[in-house]
Design a protein around this motif. Structure first.
Motif, PDB file in Angstrom:
ATOM      1  N   VAL A 254      26.921  40.601  36.444  1.00 49.48           N
ATOM      2  CA  VAL A 254      28.402  40.580  37.234  1.00 49.48           C
ATOM      3  C   VAL A 254      28.105  41.871  37.969  1.00 49.48           C
ATOM      4  O   VAL A 254      28.120  42.536  37.223  1.00 49.48           O
ATOM      5  CB  VAL A 254      29.395  40.996  36.527  1.00 49.48           C
ATOM      6  N   LEU A 255      27.742  41.602  39.369  1.00 48.58           N
ATOM      7  CA  LEU A 255      28.651  43.376  39.436  1.00 48.58           C
ATOM      8  C   LEU A 255      29.616  43.566  40.078  1.00 48.58           C
ATOM      9  O   LEU A 255      30.237  42.964  41.019  1.00 48.58           O
ATOM     10  CB  LEU A 255      27.376  43.132  40.885  1.00 48.58           C
ATOM     11  N   VAL A 256      30.433  44.637  39.855  1.00 48.39           N
ATOM     12  CA  VAL A 256      32.251  44.903  40.252  1.00 48.39           C
ATOM     13  C   VAL A 256      32.183  45.652  40.839  1.00 48.39           C
ATOM     14  O   VAL A 256      31.713  46.670  41.104  1.00 48.39           O
ATOM     15  CB  VAL A 256      32.553  44.980  38.835  1.00 48.39           C
ATOM     16  N   LYS A 257      32.741  44.978  42.194  1.00 47.35           N
ATOM     17  CA  LYS A 257      33.249  45.832  43.199  1.00 47.35           C
ATOM     18  C   LYS A 257      34.913  46.427  43.255  1.00 47.35           C
ATOM     19  O   LYS A 257      35.463  45.448  44.092  1.00 47.35           O
ATOM     20  CB  LYS A 257      32.462  45.990  44.760  1.00 47.35           C
ATOM     21  N   PRO A 258      34.914  47.702  42.467  1.00 45.75           N
ATOM     22  CA  PRO A 258      36.716  47.311  43.199  1.00 45.75           C
ATOM     23  C   PRO A 258      37.193  47.979  44.285  1.00 45.75           C
ATOM     24  O   PRO A 258      36.499  47.955  45.487  1.00 45.75           O
ATOM     25  CB  PRO A 258      36.694  48.382  41.869  1.00 45.75           C
ATOM     26  N   HIS A 259      37.779  48.135  44.280  1.00 44.71           N
ATOM     27  CA  HIS A 259      39.084  48.205  45.721  1.00 44.71           C
ATOM     28  C   HIS A 259      38.658  49.684  45.554  1.00 44.71           C
ATOM     29  O   HIS A 259      38.836  50.133  44.612  1.00 44.71           O
ATOM     30  CB  HIS A 259      40.266  47.881  45.898  1.00 44.71           C
ATOM     31  N   PRO A 260      38.560  50.122  47.171  1.00 47.85           N
ATOM     32  CA  PRO A 260      38.469  52.220  46.542  1.00 47.85           C
ATOM     33  C   PRO A 260      39.991  52.189  46.591  1.00 47.85           C
ATOM     34  O   PRO A 260      40.018  54.331  46.014  1.00 47.85           O
ATOM     35  CB  PRO A 260      37.999  52.179  48.035  1.00 47.85           C
ATOM     36  N   ARG A 261      40.991  51.693  46.386  1.00 49.80           N
ATOM     37  CA  ARG A 261      42.067  52.664  45.799  1.00 49.80           C
ATOM     38  C   ARG A 261      42.246  52.665  44.581  1.00 49.80           C
ATOM     39  O   ARG A 261      43.050  52.495  43.980  1.00 49.80           O
ATOM     40  CB  ARG A 261      43.297  52.303  46.986  1.00 49.80           C
ATOM     41  N   ALA A 262      41.911  51.477  43.832  1.00 48.21           N
ATOM     42  CA  ALA A 262      41.644  51.106  42.432  1.00 48.21           C
ATOM     43  C   ALA A 262      40.293  50.658  41.528  1.00 48.21           C
ATOM     44  O   ALA A 262      40.194  49.900  40.819  1.00 48.21           O
ATOM     45  CB  ALA A 262      42.590  49.890  42.491  1.00 48.21           C
ATOM     46  N   VAL A 263      39.324  52.247  41.331  1.00 48.16           N
ATOM     47  CA  VAL A 263      38.690  52.024  40.474  1.00 48.16           C
ATOM     48  C   VAL A 263      38.865  52.602  39.348  1.00 48.16           C
ATOM     49  O   VAL A 263      38.184  51.286  38.650  1.00 48.16           O
ATOM     50  CB  VAL A 263      37.812  52.945  41.930  1.00 48.16           C
ATOM     51  N   LEU A 264      38.991  53.115  38.604  1.00 51.04           N
ATOM     52  CA  LEU A 264      39.219  53.179  37.613  1.00 51.04           C
ATOM     53  C   LEU A 264      39.194  52.482  36.580  1.00 51.04           C
ATOM     54  O   LEU A 264      38.958  52.148  35.494  1.00 51.04           O
ATOM     55  CB  LEU A 264      40.587  54.380  37.270  1.00 51.04           C
ATOM     56  N   PRO A 265      40.592  51.349  36.662  1.00 49.96           N
ATOM     57  CA  PRO A 265      40.484  50.534  35.484  1.00 49.96           C
ATOM     58  C   PRO A 265      39.361  48.764  35.201  1.00 49.96           C
ATOM     59  O   PRO A 265      38.609  49.220  34.168  1.00 49.96           O
ATOM     60  CB  PRO A 265      41.861  49.160  35.500  1.00 49.96           C
ATOM     61  N   LEU A 266      38.233  49.533  36.343  1.00 47.63           N
ATOM     62  CA  LEU A 266      37.440  47.664  36.596  1.00 47.63           C
ATOM     63  C   LEU A 266      35.887  48.979  35.791  1.00 47.63           C
ATOM     64  O   LEU A 266      35.251  48.047  35.699  1.00 47.63           O
ATOM     65  CB  LEU A 266      37.421  47.580  38.588  1.00 47.63           C
ATOM     66  N   ALA A 267      36.533  50.245  35.991  1.00 53.72           N
ATOM     67  CA  ALA A 267      35.149  51.373  36.190  1.00 53.72           C
ATOM     68  C   ALA A 267      35.493  51.236  34.881  1.00 53.72           C
ATOM     69  O   ALA A 267      34.495  51.055  33.947  1.00 53.72           O
ATOM     70  CB  ALA A 267      35.803  51.972  36.845  1.00 53.72           C
ATOM     71  N   LEU A 268      36.434  51.420  34.175  1.00 50.43           N
ATOM     72  CA  LEU A 268      36.668  51.557  32.670  1.00 50.43           C
ATOM     73  C   LEU A 268      35.850  50.013  32.324  1.00 50.43           C
ATOM     74  O   LEU A 268      35.436  50.428  30.957  1.00 50.43           O
ATOM     75  CB  LEU A 268      37.907  51.868  32.385  1.00 50.43           C
ATOM     76  N   THR A 269      36.571  49.638  32.686  1.00 49.79           N
ATOM     77  CA  THR A 269      35.939  48.114  31.350  1.00 49.79           C
ATOM     78  C   THR A 269      34.777  47.221  31.788  1.00 49.79           C
ATOM     79  O   THR A 269      33.564  46.886  30.448  1.00 49.79           O
ATOM     80  CB  THR A 269      37.181  47.146  33.045  1.00 49.79           C
ATOM     81  N   VAL A 270      33.900  48.068  33.384  1.00 55.86           N
ATOM     82  CA  VAL A 270      32.345  47.742  32.689  1.00 55.86           C
ATOM     83  C   VAL A 270      32.051  48.738  32.175  1.00 55.86           C
ATOM     84  O   VAL A 270      30.999  48.306  31.569  1.00 55.86           O
ATOM     85  CB  VAL A 270      31.509  47.910  34.437  1.00 55.86           C
ATOM     86  N   ARG A 271      32.731  49.894  31.298  1.00 49.93           N
ATOM     87  CA  ARG A 271      31.966  50.747  30.481  1.00 49.93           C
ATOM     88  C   ARG A 271      32.230  50.312  29.569  1.00 49.93           C
ATOM     89  O   ARG A 271      30.791  50.013  29.244  1.00 49.93           O
ATOM     90  CB  ARG A 271      32.461  52.665  30.621  1.00 49.93           C
ATOM     91  N   VAL A 272      33.276  49.645  29.106  1.00 52.22           N
ATOM     92  CA  VAL A 272      33.168  49.097  27.610  1.00 52.22           C
ATOM     93  C   VAL A 272      32.596  47.961  27.680  1.00 52.22           C
ATOM     94  O   VAL A 272      30.963  47.396  26.987  1.00 52.22           O
ATOM     95  CB  VAL A 272      34.762  48.887  27.106  1.00 52.22           C
ATOM     96  N   ALA A 273      32.290  46.837  28.559  1.00 50.95           N
ATOM     97  CA  ALA A 273      31.542  45.315  28.686  1.00 50.95           C
ATOM     98  C   ALA A 273      29.271  46.200  28.868  1.00 50.95           C
ATOM     99  O   ALA A 273      29.199  45.082  27.902  1.00 50.95           O
ATOM    100  CB  ALA A 273      31.743  45.076  30.271  1.00 50.95           C
ATOM    101  N   ARG A 274      29.714  46.724  29.435  1.00 51.32           N
ATOM    102  CA  ARG A 274      28.484  47.404  28.878  1.00 51.32           C
ATOM    103  C   ARG A 274      27.734  47.917  27.858  1.00 51.32           C
ATOM    104  O   ARG A 274      26.684  47.762  26.695  1.00 51.32           O
ATOM    105  CB  ARG A 274      27.478  49.061  29.438  1.00 51.32           C
ATOM    106  N   GLU A 275      28.506  48.778  27.104  1.00 46.75           N
ATOM    107  CA  GLU A 275      28.887  49.240  25.442  1.00 46.75           C
ATOM    108  C   GLU A 275      28.899  47.694  24.843  1.00 46.75           C
ATOM    109  O   GLU A 275      27.626  47.831  23.911  1.00 46.75           O
ATOM    110  CB  GLU A 275      29.840  50.409  25.565  1.00 46.75           C
ATOM    111  N   VAL A 276      29.545  46.894  24.611  1.00 44.33           N
ATOM    112  CA  VAL A 276      29.431  45.707  23.764  1.00 44.33           C
ATOM    113  C   VAL A 276      28.087  45.411  24.112  1.00 44.33           C
ATOM    114  O   VAL A 276      27.475  43.971  23.276  1.00 44.33           O
ATOM    115  CB  VAL A 276      30.818  44.741  23.905  1.00 44.33           C
TER     116      VAL A 276
END
Length: 246
Positions: free
Chosen positions: A60-82
């Motif tokens: 999955v390539l996650v492309k967040p909305h430019p005005r709402a990057v942080l929530p999905l960026a945190l999600t991607v970080r945790v997903a990558r760690e797991v």
């Protein structure tokens, strides 16, 4: 691994023996999944597509909305760690952030490697994806127009409170917010007696005012306007007809 590899299925046939099937299941990945996030509810609208794609074997390539990057960026970080902890390549989930107006989604959406697109947002871009991203299976949640027909009620006060809450929640920016209330010109029957059209409109306006009259409560219900366009539409709305409540 939580999805069963096999399952027994039985259908009664009346007097005949039941129809018995043993079904087997296998993930059939399509390719890279592009998740295009929205700016109002990035995780709520992002997680179903993200996890459905991963469960069926699609990176999955996650492309967040430019005005709402942080929530999905945190999600991607945790997903990558797991993923790394579980022995998988962390690049099965990656972030593609962009600046406002950069338009990365259009470029990525038509790449041949992208075979699934999950999108929540405006109707215009959703229509563009459905028209142009022909190589992918496209899932869109576009703008909705939600209509309420006010016919009658045996709980007039409760109905007004429910409508006031629905209209106010997140400043009316949710995809489930009612936009059109259809009220008979002859009024409605209620447990409090017949109510004319004008009475229903006035009582609903009073109910909204009462709900939002306390600043602390209003703050918790309304939240922030997500972008300047919303305020511009609000300012222009007064020209569309008679204002029941400013």
């Amino acid at each position: 691994t939580r999805t069963p590899a096999e399952a027994d299925w039985s259908k009664p046939q009346g007097k005949r023996d039941p129809l018995e099937l043993r079904k087997s299941f296998a993930a059939a990945p399509r390719g890279v999944s592009l998740l295009i996030g929205c700016n109002t509810f990035p995780t709520w609208n992002g997680y179903p597509g993200l996890f459905a794609s991963l469960a069926t074997g699609n990176p999955v390539l996650v492309k967040p909305h430019p005005r709402a990057v942080l929530p999905l960026a945190l999600t991607v970080r945790v997903a990558r760690e797991v993923l790394a902890e579980s022995g998988f390549d962390p690049n099965l989930v990656a972030l593609a952030a962009e600046r406002p107006g950069e338009g990365i989604a259009k470029t990525l959406a038509v790449r041949p490697e992208v075979r699934i697109i999950d999108y929540t947002g405006s109707t215009a871009f959703g229509d563009w994806l459905e028209t142009n991203a022909r190589q992918a299976q496209v899932y869109t949640e576009k703008a909705g127009v939600n209509t309420v027909l006010v016919d009658s009620t045996d709980d007039y006060k409760g109905m007004l409170a429910n409508l006031a809450f629905s209209l106010s929640l997140y400043s009316g920016q949710m995809c489930t917010t009612p936009q059109n209330l259809l009220i008979p010109r002859d009024g409605i029957t209620t447990d409090a007696g017949p109510k004319s059209y004008d009475e229903v409109v006035a009582d609903l306006a009073a109910s909204v005012s009462g709900l939002l009259g306390d600043d602390a409560r209003a703050n918790g219900l309304l939240g922030a306007l997500v972008n300047p366009d919303v305020k511009a539409r609000l300012d222009a709305a007064a020209d569309l007809g008679d204002v029941a409540l400013a």
